[in-house]
Motif scaffolding. Structure first.
Motif, PDB file in Angstrom:
ATOM      1  N   HIS A  38      42.342  22.491  45.882  1.00  0.00           N
ATOM      2  CA  HIS A  38      41.546  23.713  46.038  1.00  0.00           C
ATOM      3  C   HIS A  38      42.461  24.933  46.130  1.00  0.00           C
ATOM      4  CE1 HIS A  38      37.875  21.338  46.866  1.00  0.00           C
ATOM      5  NE2 HIS A  38      38.706  20.520  47.477  1.00  0.00           N
ATOM      6  N   LEU A  39      41.962  26.042  45.613  1.00  0.00           N
ATOM      7  CA  LEU A  39      42.702  27.299  45.648  1.00  0.00           C
ATOM      8  C   LEU A  39      41.939  28.296  46.518  1.00  0.00           C
ATOM      9  CD1 LEU A  39      45.206  28.765  44.413  1.00  0.00           C
ATOM     10  CD2 LEU A  39      43.654  29.665  42.678  1.00  0.00           C
ATOM     11  N   ARG A  40      42.475  28.591  47.672  1.00  0.00           N
ATOM     12  CA  ARG A  40      41.976  29.571  48.646  1.00  0.00           C
ATOM     13  C   ARG A  40      40.686  29.159  49.346  1.00  0.00           C
ATOM     14  NH1 ARG A  40      44.842  33.294  51.363  1.00  0.00           N
ATOM     15  NH2 ARG A  40      45.715  34.240  49.477  1.00  0.00           N
ATOM     16  N   VAL A  41      39.657  28.696  48.605  1.00  0.00           N
ATOM     17  CA  VAL A  41      38.386  28.342  49.231  1.00  0.00           C
ATOM     18  C   VAL A  41      37.993  26.928  48.837  1.00  0.00           C
ATOM     19  CG1 VAL A  41      37.565  30.732  49.315  1.00  0.00           C
ATOM     20  CG2 VAL A  41      37.019  29.309  47.342  1.00  0.00           C
ATOM     21  N   ALA A  42      37.165  26.305  49.687  1.00  0.00           N
ATOM     22  CA  ALA A  42      36.711  24.941  49.410  1.00  0.00           C
ATOM     23  C   ALA A  42      35.413  24.693  50.162  1.00  0.00           C
ATOM     24  CB  ALA A  42      37.772  23.917  49.832  1.00  0.00           C
ATOM     25  N   VAL A  90      40.728  19.044  53.319  1.00  0.00           N
ATOM     26  CA  VAL A  90      40.930  19.081  51.874  1.00  0.00           C
ATOM     27  C   VAL A  90      42.361  19.531  51.598  1.00  0.00           C
ATOM     28  CG1 VAL A  90      38.502  19.575  51.398  1.00  0.00           C
ATOM     29  CG2 VAL A  90      40.119  21.472  51.707  1.00  0.00           C
ATOM     30  N   LEU A  91      42.794  19.383  50.359  1.00  0.00           N
ATOM     31  CA  LEU A  91      44.130  19.800  49.954  1.00  0.00           C
ATOM     32  C   LEU A  91      44.071  21.168  49.289  1.00  0.00           C
ATOM     33  CD1 LEU A  91      45.589  16.474  48.474  1.00  0.00           C
ATOM     34  CD2 LEU A  91      46.112  17.520  50.692  1.00  0.00           C
ATOM     35  N   PHE A  92      44.794  22.126  49.853  1.00  0.00           N
ATOM     36  CA  PHE A  92      44.904  23.452  49.264  1.00  0.00           C
ATOM     37  C   PHE A  92      46.243  23.572  48.545  1.00  0.00           C
ATOM     38  CE2 PHE A  92      41.785  24.672  52.577  1.00  0.00           C
ATOM     39  CZ  PHE A  92      40.861  25.321  51.765  1.00  0.00           C
ATOM     40  N   LYS A  93      46.208  24.106  47.330  1.00  0.00           N
ATOM     41  CA  LYS A  93      47.451  24.416  46.636  1.00  0.00           C
ATOM     42  C   LYS A  93      47.674  25.920  46.697  1.00  0.00           C
ATOM     43  CE  LYS A  93      45.552  24.922  41.952  1.00  0.00           C
ATOM     44  NZ  LYS A  93      45.643  24.459  40.544  1.00  0.00           N
ATOM     45  N   ALA A 151      31.822  18.586  52.985  1.00  0.00           N
ATOM     46  CA  ALA A 151      30.716  18.145  53.844  1.00  0.00           C
ATOM     47  C   ALA A 151      29.798  19.331  54.115  1.00  0.00           C
ATOM     48  CB  ALA A 151      31.250  17.517  55.127  1.00  0.00           C
ATOM     49  N   ASP A 152      29.620  19.703  55.377  1.00  0.00           N
ATOM     50  CA  ASP A 152      28.652  20.744  55.735  1.00  0.00           C
ATOM     51  C   ASP A 152      29.319  22.085  55.999  1.00  0.00           C
ATOM     52  OD1 ASP A 152      30.002  19.983  58.000  1.00  0.00           O
ATOM     53  OD2 ASP A 152      28.250  20.082  59.326  1.00  0.00           O
ATOM     54  N   ALA A 153      30.539  22.280  55.549  1.00  0.00           N
ATOM     55  CA  ALA A 153      31.261  23.503  55.892  1.00  0.00           C
ATOM     56  C   ALA A 153      31.962  24.106  54.688  1.00  0.00           C
ATOM     57  CB  ALA A 153      32.278  23.223  57.003  1.00  0.00           C
ATOM     58  N   LEU A 154      32.188  25.424  54.765  1.00  0.00           N
ATOM     59  CA  LEU A 154      33.042  26.140  53.826  1.00  0.00           C
ATOM     60  C   LEU A 154      34.401  26.333  54.495  1.00  0.00           C
ATOM     61  CD1 LEU A 154      30.474  28.864  52.719  1.00  0.00           C
ATOM     62  CD2 LEU A 154      31.200  26.890  51.368  1.00  0.00           C
ATOM     63  N   TRP A 155      35.458  26.305  53.690  1.00  0.00           N
ATOM     64  CA  TRP A 155      36.810  26.429  54.220  1.00  0.00           C
ATOM     65  C   TRP A 155      37.556  27.548  53.507  1.00  0.00           C
ATOM     66  CZ3 TRP A 155      38.876  23.432  58.205  1.00  0.00           C
ATOM     67  CH2 TRP A 155      38.062  22.390  58.652  1.00  0.00           C
ATOM     68  N   LEU A 156      38.373  28.272  54.273  1.00  0.00           N
ATOM     69  CA  LEU A 156      39.208  29.359  53.742  1.00  0.00           C
ATOM     70  C   LEU A 156      40.653  29.103  54.157  1.00  0.00           C
ATOM     71  CD1 LEU A 156      39.551  32.212  52.437  1.00  0.00           C
ATOM     72  CD2 LEU A 156      39.157  33.159  54.729  1.00  0.00           C
ATOM     73  N   ASP A 157      41.535  29.009  53.180  1.00  0.00           N
ATOM     74  CA  ASP A 157      42.948  28.782  53.446  1.00  0.00           C
ATOM     75  C   ASP A 157      43.609  30.096  53.843  1.00  0.00           C
ATOM     76  OD1 ASP A 157      45.518  27.748  53.556  1.00  0.00           O
ATOM     77  OD2 ASP A 157      45.825  27.897  51.382  1.00  0.00           O
ATOM     78  N   ALA A 160      45.075  34.019  35.147  1.00  0.00           N
ATOM     79  CA  ALA A 160      43.886  33.752  35.949  1.00  0.00           C
ATOM     80  C   ALA A 160      43.994  32.453  36.737  1.00  0.00           C
ATOM     81  CB  ALA A 160      42.644  33.702  35.044  1.00  0.00           C
ATOM     82  N   ALA A 161      44.804  31.512  36.271  1.00  0.00           N
ATOM     83  CA  ALA A 161      44.890  30.220  36.949  1.00  0.00           C
ATOM     84  C   ALA A 161      45.570  30.317  38.299  1.00  0.00           C
ATOM     85  CB  ALA A 161      45.625  29.211  36.061  1.00  0.00           C
ATOM     86  N   GLY A 162      46.330  31.391  38.557  1.00  0.00           N
ATOM     87  CA  GLY A 162      47.155  31.440  39.747  1.00  0.00           C
ATOM     88  C   GLY A 162      46.536  32.035  40.977  1.00  0.00           C
ATOM     89  N   SER A 163      45.368  32.671  40.881  1.00  0.00           N
ATOM     90  CA  SER A 163      44.754  33.288  42.061  1.00  0.00           C
ATOM     91  C   SER A 163      43.243  33.150  42.000  1.00  0.00           C
ATOM     92  CB  SER A 163      45.149  34.770  42.160  1.00  0.00           C
ATOM     93  OG  SER A 163      44.747  35.474  41.004  1.00  0.00           O
TER      94      SER A 163
END
Length: 540
Positions: A107-111, A144-147, A114-120, A240-243
């Protein structure tokens, strides 16, 4: 990896004195520090065995595994790693990673999990923010895994109890458009939905570039929040792939290939190209992004981009109110943590009401329209009405760039019923006339143009239907009527609004999250069930 042959013969990984080669040392070093895996997009990556569980791609810039192994090798041996040894080691490591039985989503920045949103937060700690309808918390690690790439900078630690009113100290967005910006930024937290293309337009002196930077920096800080337009489709994919947020600044026109690329990016882009110019191996790029554009005039827009665009008006900044760059960004550093915290509060509130939003009449960006409706419910604003009005206007504007449609509006009186060939004859002037670029040269081209433009024409007030060719030996018959008037929903029209109650609609945790206003400019509440019954199945 075999270090010594069973028959005592020295292996290639050893020299004549039994010492390990530099490439073998690097592989051993990598295996002691990382676990390796394969993403669902075919990317090989490493995850530290200890510390922050942040994905490191095997190749790339200073954040790649190559750079980190070179740095660690020097620290441990006091010598620079030979380039060939690094290349050989990475080839071995890539093979180890490809042996993984399981493919992982990076995932990049957001994911969403389950029942939640995640922000790196994208800092060295590996922390991430978990958001649900109950609120938000900062967690030491995410499930989750953030790149991360060179274009991802760290977010500040958000502060609870802030107000979004302070955002408008940094962002000179017109009053009616403020709910649209808030909804668009909130929608960026949802990685699995199409996102509107935020379009900042205004005359010189409206601070378009600064506004673009602020919008981008809220959720996805980057060393280059505003970029120039890419030169071709391949450079677009690379950029565009980088951010997560991609800002294209100071556009004067949008070429057809860039228009198509932007549309694919906000809905979920896929592209295939060679990894290197010297080999036949293929790299698959698949991503969804949030895009922000700025310009004085974007020129004629293609209908599919106009359908996805969210035009935002900026008011002119008085010369006496301007601040220098240093002061501007010092203020941003002070306000950003509070703005982010207030935005997370808003997102939690939207998560609470979003399941109850049921749209019966859905615009092209239906997922965003639901988020916008939920934003209105939490803030007590009229963003959805403004958005629908803007979509009609954008449809009309995009058709102004299609000469055939412009001339058809004049040539068709009442209702036209006939074939594409008959329509071409009706619209084309009878006297000597030089067709402009893009003019359909035959009936098939007219059919193709109508099928492409029909959704936009209907949004602009046209009636466009066809019989599918079932009645005239598979020759399609069209029924077309030009618009008499374009229906625009104006949120300032007293017929589409009600007076606010004395208390207003409070935000979360006792905070008021509506836009700041004075005695002359204000946004009232809207009873959507009463005023727009055709949009909703039930009361929100």
């Amino acid at each position: 990896m075999t270090r010594n042959g069973s028959d005592g013969v020295r292996t290639p990984s050893e020299d004549s004195q039994g010492r390990k080669s530099a490439s073998t040392v690097i592989v051993d070093l990598a295996e002691s520090m990382y676990r390796f895996g394969l993403s669902d997009a075919g990317e090989t990556f490493a995850v530290p065995r200890s510390g922050a569980k942040v994905v490191v791609l095997l190749r790339g810039g200073r954040q790649s595994l190559r750079a980190q192994l070179a740095r660690e090798y020097f620290r441990r041996t006091g010598k620079a790693a030979p380039q060939q040894a690094l290349a050989d080691a990475l080839m071995v490591i890539e093979g180890i990673a490809q042996e993984s039985d399981e493919e992982h989503v990076l995932h990049l920045r957001v994911a969403r999990y389950a029942d939640a949103l995640w922000l790196d937060l994208a800092d060295a700690t590996g922390r991430a923010i978990r958001i649900t309808a109950a609120g938000w918390t900062i967690e030491d690690k995410a499930p989750v895994l953030f790149k991360r790439t060179a274009l991802n900078a760290a977010l500040p630690t958000p502060i609870k109890g802030g107000s979004l009113d302070v955002l408008w100290l940094m962002l000179n967005v017109e009053l009616d458009d403020r709910p649209l910006i808030l909804a668009a930024v909130v929608a960026s937290f949802y990685p699995d939905m199409p996102h509107p293309v935020i379009a900042l337009n205004g005359e010189q002196g409206t601070g378009k570039t600064t506004a673009m930077k602020v919008i981008t920096l809220i959720v996805d800080p980057s060393p280059v929040p505003a970029r120039k337009a890419p030169r071709d489709a391949e450079s677009w994919v690379t950029a565009a792939a980088g951010s997560w947020f991609v800002g294209l600044d100071n556009l004067s026109e949008i070429q057809p290939w860039l228009s198509d690329s932007i549309c694919r990016a906000v809905t979920g882009e896929g592209d295939v190209r060679r990894k290197l110019y010297t080999d036949g191996d293929l790299a698959v790029f698949s991503f969804r992004r949030c895009v922000v554009l700025s310009g004085i005039d974007f020129g004629a827009l293609r209908g599919d981009l106009a359908d996805r665009m969210l035009p935002i008006g900026l008011y002119t900044i008085d010369d006496t109110a301007r601040v220098d760059e240093e002061q501007m960004w010092l203020r941003w550093e002070q306000l950003h943590p509070r703005i982010l915290g207030a935005l997370l509060d808003l997102l939690a509130g939207i998560e609470g009401v979003l399941p109850s939003v049921k749209l019966t009449t859905k615009p092209r960006m239906a997922d965003f329209a639901k988020v916008l409706a939920a934003t209105d419910m939490v803030l007590g604003t009229t963003g959805l009405a403004t958005y629908l009005s803007k979509q009609s206007t954008m449809a009309v504007d995009s058709l102004e760039g299609v000469d055939f449609i412009v001339m058809a509006k004049t040539a068709i009186v009442g209702t036209f019923a006939g074939t594409s060939a008959e329509l071409l004859k009706r619209v084309t002037p009878a006297d000597e006339w030089r067709a402009p670029k893009g003019w359909p040269g035959n009936a098939r081209a007219v059919t193709r143009l109508l099928r492409q433009q029909a959704p936009v024409m209907r949004k602009a007030g046209w009636t466009v239907t066809d019989d599918g060719g079932i009645n005239h030996d598979k020759i399609t018959t069209w029924t077309i009527s030009p618009p008499e008037t374009v229906c625009n929903l104006d949120p300032r029209d007293p017929q589409t609004r009600k007076k606010p109650d004395s208390a207003g609609l409070a935000g979360l945790a006792g905070q008021e999250y509506g836009p700041s206003h004075d005695d002359h400019d204000h946004i009232d509440l809207v009873d959507y069930e009463r005023d727009y019954p055709d949009l909703f199945e039930s009361s929100l």
